[in-house]
Every structure is written in structure tokens, then in C-alpha cells.
Design a protein around this motif. Structure first.
Motif, PDB file in Angstrom:
ATOM      1  N   VAL A   1       0.822  -1.208   0.000  1.00 25.69           N
ATOM      2  CA  VAL A   1       0.000   0.000   0.000  1.00 25.69           C
ATOM      3  C   VAL A   1       0.859   1.263   0.000  1.00 25.69           C
ATOM      4  O   VAL A   1       0.348   2.367   0.172  1.00 25.69           O
ATOM      5  CB  VAL A   1      -0.966   0.012   1.204  1.00 25.69           C
ATOM      6  CG1 VAL A   1      -1.879  -1.187   1.160  1.00 25.69           C
ATOM      7  CG2 VAL A   1      -0.208   0.062   2.528  1.00 25.69           C
ATOM      8  N   GLY A   2       2.173   1.077  -0.184  1.00 23.64           N
ATOM      9  CA  GLY A   2       3.028   2.241  -0.298  1.00 23.64           C
ATOM     10  C   GLY A   2       3.793   2.626   0.943  1.00 23.64           C
ATOM     11  O   GLY A   2       4.580   3.571   0.910  1.00 23.64           O
ATOM     12  N   LEU A   3       3.597   1.924   2.064  1.00 25.95           N
ATOM     13  CA  LEU A   3       4.390   2.226   3.253  1.00 25.95           C
ATOM     14  C   LEU A   3       5.833   1.791   3.034  1.00 25.95           C
ATOM     15  O   LEU A   3       6.099   0.733   2.460  1.00 25.95           O
ATOM     16  CB  LEU A   3       3.824   1.513   4.479  1.00 25.95           C
ATOM     17  CG  LEU A   3       2.483   1.998   5.021  1.00 25.95           C
ATOM     18  CD1 LEU A   3       2.112   1.206   6.278  1.00 25.95           C
ATOM     19  CD2 LEU A   3       2.512   3.485   5.329  1.00 25.95           C
ATOM     20  N   ASP A   4       6.767   2.599   3.499  1.00 23.97           N
ATOM     21  CA  ASP A   4       8.175   2.261   3.356  1.00 23.97           C
ATOM     22  C   ASP A   4       8.700   1.447   4.537  1.00 23.97           C
ATOM     23  O   ASP A   4       9.515   0.538   4.368  1.00 23.97           O
ATOM     24  CB  ASP A   4       9.005   3.543   3.227  1.00 23.97           C
ATOM     25  CG  ASP A   4       8.650   4.328   1.987  1.00 23.97           C
ATOM     26  OD1 ASP A   4       8.601   3.720   0.901  1.00 23.97           O
ATOM     27  OD2 ASP A   4       8.415   5.544   2.094  1.00 23.97           O
ATOM     28  N   MET A   5       8.261   1.799   5.725  1.00 23.16           N
ATOM     29  CA  MET A   5       8.693   1.125   6.947  1.00 23.16           C
ATOM     30  C   MET A   5       7.508   1.065   7.889  1.00 23.16           C
ATOM     31  O   MET A   5       6.508   1.758   7.701  1.00 23.16           O
ATOM     32  CB  MET A   5       9.826   1.889   7.636  1.00 23.16           C
ATOM     33  CG  MET A   5      11.118   2.004   6.868  1.00 23.16           C
ATOM     34  SD  MET A   5      12.421   2.792   7.863  1.00 23.16           S
ATOM     35  CE  MET A   5      12.040   4.533   7.618  1.00 23.16           C
ATOM     36  N   LEU A   6       7.644   0.245   8.932  1.00 25.60           N
ATOM     37  CA  LEU A   6       6.645   0.303   9.988  1.00 25.60           C
ATOM     38  C   LEU A   6       7.263  -0.036  11.334  1.00 25.60           C
ATOM     39  O   LEU A   6       8.264  -0.741  11.425  1.00 25.60           O
ATOM     40  CB  LEU A   6       5.434  -0.579   9.682  1.00 25.60           C
ATOM     41  CG  LEU A   6       5.569  -2.089   9.541  1.00 25.60           C
ATOM     42  CD1 LEU A   6       5.650  -2.790  10.905  1.00 25.60           C
ATOM     43  CD2 LEU A   6       4.374  -2.637   8.789  1.00 25.60           C
ATOM     44  N   PHE A   7       6.651   0.497  12.374  1.00 29.82           N
ATOM     45  CA  PHE A   7       7.004   0.165  13.752  1.00 29.82           C
ATOM     46  C   PHE A   7       6.095  -0.967  14.206  1.00 29.82           C
ATOM     47  O   PHE A   7       4.887  -0.779  14.365  1.00 29.82           O
ATOM     48  CB  PHE A   7       6.801   1.363  14.679  1.00 29.82           C
ATOM     49  CG  PHE A   7       7.734   2.507  14.432  1.00 29.82           C
ATOM     50  CD1 PHE A   7       9.088   2.393  14.692  1.00 29.82           C
ATOM     51  CD2 PHE A   7       7.254   3.726  13.974  1.00 29.82           C
ATOM     52  CE1 PHE A   7       9.949   3.457  14.474  1.00 29.82           C
ATOM     53  CE2 PHE A   7       8.102   4.800  13.769  1.00 29.82           C
ATOM     54  CZ  PHE A   7       9.458   4.667  14.012  1.00 29.82           C
ATOM     55  N   HIS A   8       6.662  -2.150  14.400  1.00 30.29           N
ATOM     56  CA  HIS A   8       5.895  -3.241  14.986  1.00 30.29           C
ATOM     57  C   HIS A   8       6.128  -3.255  16.492  1.00 30.29           C
ATOM     58  O   HIS A   8       7.019  -2.563  17.004  1.00 30.29           O
ATOM     59  CB  HIS A   8       6.296  -4.578  14.358  1.00 30.29           C
ATOM     60  CG  HIS A   8       7.665  -5.051  14.765  1.00 30.29           C
ATOM     61  ND1 HIS A   8       7.887  -5.822  15.890  1.00 30.29           N
ATOM     62  CD2 HIS A   8       8.890  -4.863  14.204  1.00 30.29           C
ATOM     63  CE1 HIS A   8       9.167  -6.090  15.999  1.00 30.29           C
ATOM     64  NE2 HIS A   8       9.804  -5.516  14.984  1.00 30.29           N
ATOM     65  N   PHE A   9       5.344  -4.037  17.215  1.00 27.56           N
ATOM     66  CA  PHE A   9       5.413  -4.045  18.678  1.00 27.56           C
ATOM     67  C   PHE A   9       5.823  -5.397  19.253  1.00 27.56           C
ATOM     68  O   PHE A   9       5.795  -5.571  20.472  1.00 27.56           O
ATOM     69  CB  PHE A   9       4.045  -3.679  19.272  1.00 27.56           C
ATOM     70  CG  PHE A   9       3.651  -2.234  19.105  1.00 27.56           C
ATOM     71  CD1 PHE A   9       4.368  -1.365  18.304  1.00 27.56           C
ATOM     72  CD2 PHE A   9       2.540  -1.734  19.757  1.00 27.56           C
ATOM     73  CE1 PHE A   9       4.001  -0.048  18.138  1.00 27.56           C
ATOM     74  CE2 PHE A   9       2.154  -0.409  19.607  1.00 27.56           C
ATOM     75  CZ  PHE A   9       2.883   0.433  18.795  1.00 27.56           C
ATOM     76  N   GLU A  10       6.173  -6.355  18.399  1.00 32.59           N
ATOM     77  CA  GLU A  10       6.416  -7.700  18.923  1.00 32.59           C
ATOM     78  C   GLU A  10       7.502  -7.716  19.995  1.00 32.59           C
ATOM     79  O   GLU A  10       7.347  -8.360  21.036  1.00 32.59           O
ATOM     80  CB  GLU A  10       6.776  -8.652  17.783  1.00 32.59           C
ATOM     81  CG  GLU A  10       5.583  -9.207  17.038  1.00 32.59           C
ATOM     82  CD  GLU A  10       5.912 -10.491  16.295  1.00 32.59           C
ATOM     83  OE1 GLU A  10       5.780 -11.571  16.900  1.00 32.59           O
ATOM     84  OE2 GLU A  10       6.294 -10.409  15.121  1.00 32.59           O
ATOM     85  N   HIS A  11       8.601  -7.011  19.748  1.00 31.65           N
ATOM     86  CA  HIS A  11       9.660  -7.009  20.756  1.00 31.65           C
ATOM     87  C   HIS A  11       9.286  -6.163  21.961  1.00 31.65           C
ATOM     88  O   HIS A  11       9.840  -6.347  23.049  1.00 31.65           O
ATOM     89  CB  HIS A  11      10.985  -6.546  20.157  1.00 31.65           C
ATOM     90  CG  HIS A  11      10.984  -5.151  19.610  1.00 31.65           C
ATOM     91  ND1 HIS A  11      10.005  -4.662  18.783  1.00 31.65           N
ATOM     92  CD2 HIS A  11      11.863  -4.113  19.763  1.00 31.65           C
ATOM     93  CE1 HIS A  11      10.268  -3.414  18.450  1.00 31.65           C
ATOM     94  NE2 HIS A  11      11.397  -3.064  19.039  1.00 31.65           N
ATOM     95  N   MET A  12       8.324  -5.247  21.798  1.00 28.49           N
ATOM     96  CA  MET A  12       7.858  -4.453  22.927  1.00 28.49           C
ATOM     97  C   MET A  12       6.947  -5.263  23.854  1.00 28.49           C
ATOM     98  O   MET A  12       6.657  -4.842  24.966  1.00 28.49           O
ATOM     99  CB  MET A  12       7.102  -3.222  22.432  1.00 28.49           C
ATOM    100  CG  MET A  12       7.959  -2.197  21.707  1.00 28.49           C
ATOM    101  SD  MET A  12       9.154  -1.343  22.782  1.00 28.49           S
ATOM    102  CE  MET A  12      10.676  -2.244  22.409  1.00 28.49           C
TER     103      MET A  12
END
Length: 591
Positions: free
Chosen positions: A286-297
Motif C-alpha cells: 500500500v506504499g508504506l516504506d517502513m513500519l514500527f511493529h510491537f512484537e519485541h515491545m
């Protein structure tokens, strides 16, 4: 405005934002220029040279838009105005100009899952004013046995309690996944999407270099808004995360706006796996370049999530390695946004460093004297962040090893999520008073990241000449920028050297990641390899000496060819495994 990386003709799919090091600023707590106790935009401009000296390429600025500040700026009342407490649009223009003059780029926060209830759109919507009537989620509810209105469904707010509030003027309930002053926008309405595209275009035309997209995984709600199972006020992926039209909405926004600019987009996406992430990114996404995931959080949270006061604080290094390595190696499209802390998380050295390793979470303290390896562990965390695959995001204060504060009473807290979690727990009869959960909030509250930046050992840590909006951490006399910059062996200088190293070594940007010793309880070791360049990173993530034998690792690692490139100790072993690693020792080797 290219970062300092030398680049490489062999490096795959080069982008400026892949080679950059980003720094997140929480404006309210960064630097106050006018003595009112609140950090502001001119205060940030005063520190641009500081960021340049550290080696920063991109600044992510948390919201500075007009806002009643119910959730510290994430409740926006006017997307095209600056909050008076932060300055003016002229001040913002001056900041952008100063950053660009120092070859730094600016990333703004895009908060479009919800607005403030004081936004004109919501005020007109609650009056059923023409086209604005369906800008938000309005629903009829039911009645209880007393004839009082009840919510349309049982959804819970991330801030605690119901996700619905009854509006007397309209005579209906409105949805808010966050605070009741943050009503959710109805993305199903094409006129809402037009408004969002317009404001995005407006900011891009002002010359910004991208957006961090707040809570973007919850913009699409399921058809019919069905009840969730289980809790009285359930939240979760099965209810409203990654909804049925999320991809359509984001692709439409990309095609109408971001596609026409050389900018970066970073989505904040809780409850996201590697497979889900790949669907959002890259040319087929959808055009996002990066994302912040929360798995390690989530590695140290309770079984019912971060805001569960039971079962929190414990984590294992092998599990952490499995999570991080999955994202390092299995992300089929897109790019990692690497972080350990931000404005929504506790301080990293208190969570993953010496304090967390030395004792149980409930016994943590902000006393410098009790943190034997605070400096070494902070340098280890920096080494990890800046040598793994992805664009590293440093949160303000990490570069000097700022720690969690200590909040003795419930009244000292400002974080609405923590306040809501504690109140819900007490209301459920699981605690007699909020103070019974003191250990929990002193470990997990978002307030730890929001104490003012510690610039010097002057009064209020040099953050302000007035009374700070939030109490300064008491250890500022020992932990501050002025002291750190004057000490060549400080955490700050270690960050600066690591940033320089990442800019110089293309393998640290584009190199393949390979995990070594996956089950080792103390050591996190991995290689970054690009063509003939190989870098080995060895981290003793514990407060005890650790022995490693690289002669029994899988792969083509030849340690005899490696030499020390950077370390957080003096007298580093010249060859990996030559002697036991010291507590929190971090070494970067290169062939």
C-alpha cells in the motif's frame, strides 16, 4: 541532503531513508526556549547543531499541531495550525529551514485515526451539520434496567473503560478507541478521505520529508461493529486492527499524495506480524516504506497485554533474539524501522539494560549508584540498535542513558493509558488502591519517556528557566548532555561513533543479517555481510561474564580474519572468543 554513507554500486535498492539515522523528539519535553516550562519549537531549533554533532539525518517530530492536549498532542483540533504553547507556524518554518541547512530531514506525525473532539469536524458532526454528519462513528445504543443509555457494543478503549461516549447534543454514542476526547474518524466516508489527502498534500507542499503514521492499523473497522468476546471491554486484533479496508484506504492515500514526492512513510502498527507487515510495504503493498511493529515491545508484558498489572517484567534473551531475527530475515517487502524505545515506552536502559537484568522489575530504581553497569549496558543497547538491519530510531535521551523516573503516588502520573489501566484494575476489585500498583507503573508507564530532557546539572536539568510541566528525573545532576559531551568515554560519544560507523560501513545498512548462537542465554551475536565485507557483532546481554565459542557456529564465519572496529570497553579481545566477555560487553568486529 544525502546521509554520510559512502553508498555502494552493489547495494540493493538504495534509498536515503535506509541509510539515515533518525532521532525522535517529544517537543513538550525536549527544550523550553521561553521559560514557560513547556518545550517548544524554537527550543528544538536551538538544539539543531546538537543533533548535527551527534550525526543525526532525520528528525521525527511528535505532534505540534493545535490541540487541547488531552493526550499530549495526539488529539488534534486543527491540522494546519501549530499549538500556541509550542510556537507559531513561522517558528515551524524556521525549524524546517535550520534542519535542511544542516542536511537533516523532517518527519512529521500524521494522526488520522482520530481527531480531538474540539476539532471543527467533530463539532459540526455532533450538530448533524450537512456533510459532516458521518465524519465519525455515531451509533444508537440500548438501555439498562434503569432506562439509562448503554453503548452500541462492548468494545474497550486503549485508555481504559468503554470505547463509546454518549453525546447529549446529538443523542447518540460516538466511538473512540483512545481517550473520549479522541473520536475516531469514519474512513468509510470518502469525504473524510478527501480531507485527509488534502491535509497530507498541504504539509508535503511545505517541504517536509515524510510522515510517521500514528495507529494506522486501526483506521478500518469491521462491518457492523460486532461485539468482542471475553472481557467486559475487549480490545485486540480480532476487533479493529488491520480491518477489511485498511489496505484500500492506505493505497488510495499513497496514490493521491506520497507517490508524487521523495518522502518516507513509517506506519505505527500494533498487533502486526512479519507476514502482515509485508502486505503493507513494497511496490505490491500500500506504499508504506517502513513500519514500527510491537512484537519485541511485548516480550516482557503480562499475559493479557501491556496494561495488565499481572505477570510483567520478565523476559528471556533467546526469545528476544527469535523475535528480532524473524523481522531481520523474514520481511519479504519493505524495510525495518528499528527502535527500542519511544514516547510510548519506558526508558530502554531501565527495561533492557543493567537495571532490568540486575533485579526483578518490581525492585527497579533510578538511583545511579545502584546501576553498576548502566553505562556499559546503555552502550550495548546502542550497539544493537545501530548495527542491525533497518533504519535506527533513537529516542531523545537514549544517547545519554536516561533512566526511568520514580513516581511515588498515583497523582504524579500523567499518562492516560497507565491511569486508565490502574483505575480499571482497582474498579474490578483486583486491588484496593492505585498505590498497590506502584511497582507496575514505575516499570511500565509512558511517563518515563516524557520527563524533560536532561541537558545539564543546572536547575531543572537546563530544560527550562521556569517551572517544568512535568518533574525532571532526580538523577539529572549525574546524567546530562553537558557531562556526557565532555567525557570521551561517555554513552553520548559511543552513540556518535556508532552513527559514524553506520554511515561509513555500507554492510551495516544493506548487509545480510545472520543470527549466531540462537539459544545462548547471555550472548546475542550476529553477522552483517555484503559482498566481501563482513561485520560480527557480539553482545553479552547480562551482568555476568559470558563465554562463547565461535568455532562451533553455523555458517562461513572465520574469526581469524576479524579485527575490532568498536567496543564499549577498553582492552577488547582482538579475536572473538579469545576470552570471556565482560558484563554487558559489546564488540563490533570487521574483516
Amino acid at each position: 541532503m544525502a546521509p554520510h554513507s559512502t553508498g555502494s554500486p552493489e547495494a540493493p535498492d538504495e534509498r536515503w531513508w535506509k541509510e539515515a539515522v533518525a532521532y525522535q523528539i517529544y517537543p513538550r519535553s525536549f527544550n523550553d526556549s521561553d521559560g514557560d516550562g513547556i518545550g517548544d519549537i524554537p527550543g528544538i531549533t536551538e538544539r539543531v547543531e546538537y543533533l548535527d554533532a551527534l550525526g543525526i539525518d532525520v528528525v521525527w517530530l511528535c505532534p505540534v499541531y493545535a490541540s487541547p492536549q488531552a493526550d499530549n498532542g495526539y488529539d488534534i483540533s486543527d491540522y494546519r495550525s501549530i499549538a500556541a504553547e509550542f510556537g507559531t507556524m513561522d517558528d515551524w518554518d524556521a525549524l524546517l529551514e535550520a534542519l535542511h541547512a544542516h542536511d537533516m530531514r523532517l518527519l512529521m506525525d500524521l494522526v488520522v485515526n482520530h481527531t480531538s473532539d474540539e476539532h471543527e469536524w467533530f463539532q459540526r458532526s455532533r450538530r448533524r451539520d450537512g456533510a459532516y454528519e458521518d465524519y465519525y462513528y455515531w451509533r444508537d445504543g440500548g438501555e439498562d434496567e434503569h432506562g439509562d443509555p448503554t453503548p452500541p457494543n462492548n468494545w474497550g478503549s486503549f485508555m481504559g473503560g468503554s470505547a463509546w461516549t454518549y453525546d447529549e447534543l446529538r443523542g447518540q454514542w460516538y466511538l473512540h478507541l483512545y481517550d473520549e476526547k479522541q473520536p475516531d474518524l469514519n474512513w468509510r466516508n470518502p469525504e473524510v478521505r478527501d480531507e485527509i489527502a488534502s491535509l497530507v498534500e498541504w504539509w508535503l507542499e511545505k517541504g517536509i520529508d515524510g510522515f510517521r503514521l500514528d495507529a494506522i492499523n486501526v483506521i478500518s473497522k469491521p462491518e457492523g461493529l460486532p461485539d468482542g468476546s471475553g472481557d467486559t471491554h475487549p480490545t485486540g486484533v480480532e476487533l479493529f486492527s488491520h480491518g477489511p479496508r485498511a489496505h484500500d484506504y492506505l493505497r488510495e492515500l499513497y496514490d493521491r499524495t506520497f507517490a508524487d514526492y521523495d518522502v518516507v512513510t513509517v506506519g505505527e502498527m500494533g498487533e502486526t506480524t512479519v507476514d502482515i507487515a509485508s502486505e503493507y510495504m513494497g511496490g505490491d503493498g500500500v506504499g508504506l516504506d517502513m513500519l514500527f511493529h510491537f512484537e519485541h515491545m511485548d516480550v516482557d508484558v503480562g499475559p493479557r497485554g501491556r496494561w495488565d498489572p499481572e505477570g510483567w517484567g520478565d523476559w528471556s534473551l533467546p526469545e528476544f533474539k527469535r523475535i528480532m531475527s524473524r523481522w531481520q530475515t523474514q520481511l519479504e517487502a519493505g524495510w525495518n524501522a528499528q527502535y527500542l524505545g519511544n514516547h510510548d515506552q519506558p526508558r530502554i536502559v531501565s527495561r533492557f539494560g543493567d537495571v532490568a537484568e540486575r533485579s526483578s522489575a518490581a525492585q527497579q530504581t533510578s538511583s545511579v549508584d545502584d546501576e553498576r553497569y548502566r553505562i556499559e549496558s546503555a552502550k550495548l543497547l546502542a550497539t544493537f540498535l545501530l548495527t542491525t538491519h533497518g533504519t535506527p530510531f533513537i529516542y531523545q535521551g537514549e544517547e545519554i542513558g536516561m533512566t526511568n523516573a520514580t513516581f511515588e503516588t498515583f497523582d504524579e502520573l500523567d499518562d492516560p493509558m497507565m491511569i486508565g489501566a490502574v483505575e480499571d484494575y482497582v474498579a474490578a476489585g483486583k486491588a484496593d488502591s492505585p498505590e498497590e500498583l506502584r511497582d507496575f507503573w514505575n516499570f511500565q508507564s509512558r511517563d518515563h519517556a516524557r520527563t524533560p530532557m536532561q541537558w545539564s546539572n543546572d536547575e531543572h536539568a537546563g530544560f527550562t528557566d521556569g517551572e517544568p510541566w512535568f518533574a525532571v528525573n532526580e538523577n539529572y545532576r549525574d546524567i546530562n548532555v553537558e557531562a556526557a559531551r565532555s567525557d570521551e568515554q561517555s554513552i553520548w560519544h559511543h552513540y556518535r561513533r556508532l552513527i559514524d560507523l553506520r554511515h561509513d560501513e555500507v554492510a551495516l545498512v544493506y548487509g545480510e543479517y545472520e543470527l549466531l548462537l540462537p539459544d545462548h542465554e547471555q550472548v546475542y551475536a550476529y553477522t552483517r555481510t555484503l559482498d566481501e565485507s563482513q561485520i560480527l557483532v557480539v553482545l553479552n546481554w547480562s551482568d555476568e561474564p559470558a563465554t562463547v565459542d565461535f568455532g562451533h557456529t553455523d555458517g562461513d564465519l572465520d574469526v581469524s580474519d576479524l579485527r575490532v572496529r568498536l567496543s564499549n570497553y577498553d582492552e577488547t579481545p582482538s579475536t572473538p572468543g579469545e576470552r570471556p566477555l565482560r558484563p554487558f560487553e559489546a564488540v563490533v568486529y570487521r574483516n
